[in-house]
Design a protein around this motif. Sequence first.
Motif, PDB file in Angstrom:
ATOM      1  N   CYS A  60       1.113   7.038  -0.551  1.00 48.03           N
ATOM      2  CA  CYS A  60       2.381   8.444  -0.564  1.00 48.03           C
ATOM      3  C   CYS A  60       1.288   9.565  -1.963  1.00 48.03           C
ATOM      4  O   CYS A  60       2.421   9.592  -3.096  1.00 48.03           O
ATOM      5  CB  CYS A  60       3.128   8.056  -0.920  1.00 48.03           C
ATOM      6  SG  CYS A  60       3.785   7.349   0.837  1.00 48.03           S
ATOM      7  N   ALA A  61       0.430   8.701  -2.611  1.00 46.55           N
ATOM      8  CA  ALA A  61       0.267   8.690  -4.115  1.00 46.55           C
ATOM      9  C   ALA A  61      -0.003  10.618  -4.094  1.00 46.55           C
ATOM     10  O   ALA A  61       0.228  11.082  -5.380  1.00 46.55           O
ATOM     11  CB  ALA A  61      -0.836   7.992  -4.260  1.00 46.55           C
ATOM     12  N   ASP A  62       0.194  11.390  -3.190  1.00 45.16           N
ATOM     13  CA  ASP A  62      -0.429  12.816  -3.370  1.00 45.16           C
ATOM     14  C   ASP A  62       1.042  13.644  -2.813  1.00 45.16           C
ATOM     15  O   ASP A  62       1.777  15.001  -2.959  1.00 45.16           O
ATOM     16  CB  ASP A  62      -0.876  12.689  -2.007  1.00 45.16           C
ATOM     17  CG  ASP A  62      -0.412  13.111  -1.047  1.00 45.16           C
ATOM     18  OD1 ASP A  62      -0.534  12.232  -1.037  1.00 45.16           O
ATOM     19  OD2 ASP A  62      -1.604  13.915  -0.622  1.00 45.16           O
ATOM     20  N   HIS A  93      -6.083  11.118   3.044  1.00 44.92           N
ATOM     21  CA  HIS A  93      -6.314  11.341   1.357  1.00 44.92           C
ATOM     22  C   HIS A  93      -6.369  10.613   0.703  1.00 44.92           C
ATOM     23  O   HIS A  93      -7.184   8.958   1.934  1.00 44.92           O
ATOM     24  CB  HIS A  93      -5.309  12.139   0.425  1.00 44.92           C
ATOM     25  CG  HIS A  93      -4.210  10.792   0.316  1.00 44.92           C
ATOM     26  ND1 HIS A  93      -2.990  10.588   1.158  1.00 44.92           N
ATOM     27  CD2 HIS A  93      -4.189   9.731  -0.527  1.00 44.92           C
ATOM     28  CE1 HIS A  93      -2.102   9.186   0.612  1.00 44.92           C
ATOM     29  NE2 HIS A  93      -2.929   9.361  -0.503  1.00 44.92           N
ATOM     30  N   THR A  94      -7.309  10.389   0.309  1.00 42.34           N
ATOM     31  CA  THR A  94      -8.428   9.234  -0.633  1.00 42.34           C
ATOM     32  C   THR A  94      -7.889   8.722  -2.002  1.00 42.34           C
ATOM     33  O   THR A  94      -7.236   9.279  -2.852  1.00 42.34           O
ATOM     34  CB  THR A  94      -9.648   9.117  -0.386  1.00 42.34           C
ATOM     35  OG1 THR A  94     -10.032  10.269  -1.768  1.00 42.34           O
ATOM     36  CG2 THR A  94     -10.666   9.819   0.864  1.00 42.34           C
ATOM     37  N   ALA A  95      -8.131   7.249  -2.402  1.00 41.05           N
ATOM     38  CA  ALA A  95      -7.424   6.853  -3.662  1.00 41.05           C
ATOM     39  C   ALA A  95      -8.259   5.839  -3.923  1.00 41.05           C
ATOM     40  O   ALA A  95      -9.211   4.695  -2.925  1.00 41.05           O
ATOM     41  CB  ALA A  95      -6.017   6.545  -3.544  1.00 41.05           C
ATOM     42  N   GLU A  96      -8.533   5.800  -5.211  1.00 35.91           N
ATOM     43  CA  GLU A  96      -9.286   4.365  -5.769  1.00 35.91           C
ATOM     44  C   GLU A  96      -8.677   3.460  -5.698  1.00 35.91           C
ATOM     45  O   GLU A  96      -7.257   3.687  -7.116  1.00 35.91           O
ATOM     46  CB  GLU A  96     -10.622   4.653  -6.611  1.00 35.91           C
ATOM     47  CG  GLU A  96     -11.515   5.569  -5.977  1.00 35.91           C
ATOM     48  CD  GLU A  96     -12.246   5.681  -5.318  1.00 35.91           C
ATOM     49  OE1 GLU A  96     -13.288   3.785  -5.327  1.00 35.91           O
ATOM     50  OE2 GLU A  96     -12.663   6.004  -4.467  1.00 35.91           O
ATOM     51  N   TYR A 102       0.896  -1.711   0.098  1.00 37.73           N
ATOM     52  CA  TYR A 102       0.461  -0.439   0.615  1.00 37.73           C
ATOM     53  C   TYR A 102       0.363   1.055  -0.301  1.00 37.73           C
ATOM     54  O   TYR A 102       0.156   2.140   0.213  1.00 37.73           O
ATOM     55  CB  TYR A 102      -0.681   0.431   1.452  1.00 37.73           C
ATOM     56  CG  TYR A 102      -1.698  -1.140   1.360  1.00 37.73           C
ATOM     57  CD1 TYR A 102      -3.063  -1.158   0.355  1.00 37.73           C
ATOM     58  CD2 TYR A 102      -1.770  -2.018   1.677  1.00 37.73           C
ATOM     59  CE1 TYR A 102      -4.129  -1.924   0.285  1.00 37.73           C
ATOM     60  CE2 TYR A 102      -2.407  -2.895   2.531  1.00 37.73           C
ATOM     61  CZ  TYR A 102      -3.794  -3.009   1.231  1.00 37.73           C
ATOM     62  OH  TYR A 102      -4.899  -4.479   1.217  1.00 37.73           O
ATOM     63  N   TYR A 103       2.120   1.588   0.162  1.00 35.43           N
ATOM     64  CA  TYR A 103       3.129   2.095   0.472  1.00 35.43           C
ATOM     65  C   TYR A 103       2.668   3.337  -0.990  1.00 35.43           C
ATOM     66  O   TYR A 103       2.705   4.589  -0.734  1.00 35.43           O
ATOM     67  CB  TYR A 103       4.654   2.091   0.641  1.00 35.43           C
ATOM     68  CG  TYR A 103       5.301   2.834   0.774  1.00 35.43           C
ATOM     69  CD1 TYR A 103       5.794   3.646   1.951  1.00 35.43           C
ATOM     70  CD2 TYR A 103       5.759   3.727   0.070  1.00 35.43           C
ATOM     71  CE1 TYR A 103       6.762   4.478   2.524  1.00 35.43           C
ATOM     72  CE2 TYR A 103       7.073   4.969   0.083  1.00 35.43           C
ATOM     73  CZ  TYR A 103       7.150   4.628   1.262  1.00 35.43           C
ATOM     74  OH  TYR A 103       8.078   5.669   1.822  1.00 35.43           O
TER      75      TYR A 103
END
Length: 259
Positions: free
Chosen positions: A18-20, A155-158, A13-14
Amino acid sequence: MTSNALYTDLSGYYDLMCADINYQQQSASIHRLHQFLGNNGKHHLDLACGTGPHVRHFIDLGYQCSGLDINQPMLDLAMRRCPEAHFNLQDMTAFYLEQPVDLITCFLYSIHYSAGIERLKACIASVHKALNEGGVFCFNSVDKHCIDNRLSVKHTAEFEGSHFTFESGWHYSGEGEQQSLNLSIAKRAQPSASMGETAMHASASELWQDAHTMVAVSFAELRELLAPYFEVHIFEHDYERIVPWDGESGNAIFVCVKI
């Protein structure tokens, strides 16, 4: 809902967590600082490199890169992302390099993974030994006296049919040399027409939580620990501009030139 501890293996999930983060901007900023203050060398080591996103950008900037982390699944992902680089499974508080480097970075407040002052001292000493003359050590840090326990970042992510919510925040009791980084990942499956009601309910939600122990240090204390080894420059935590630290903000970038 199930609940599990993080840090047994966060690698899956790293990158999503940290996608943002603008890794390219951060890497370019430290590259500029190294050009201004360093020895113009091109051998680079990233401490606590994770899955290697910063390493990727330093390679693209012309560096010969290596990475170090304590988590092998993270390094496995880093090797796939950066096959040109060399990666080591070592503890950054007591690591050894066969050949010294010109630039050592430690992004995302990872210097605090030292967990206590003695281990932080050992990390700093290891970094000093691993640098060439005039080499630079760059990292970002948070001052323990400026931590607001009420604040967190979310933050959120799909991803793959699920909705993820990531949240992290510092917590400091107000005394001692340890603080915690509180992390959580909430995963909720998105409805599917082919999923029965019972199956949907069973897999609807999962939660991972952890309060990870990290070293708590003030900037004054940190400067004192670094002073025997480095000429220390402190800048505002701003990767768009190079601005000297104002002496008050609780987040800063440290640029340390080996003496």
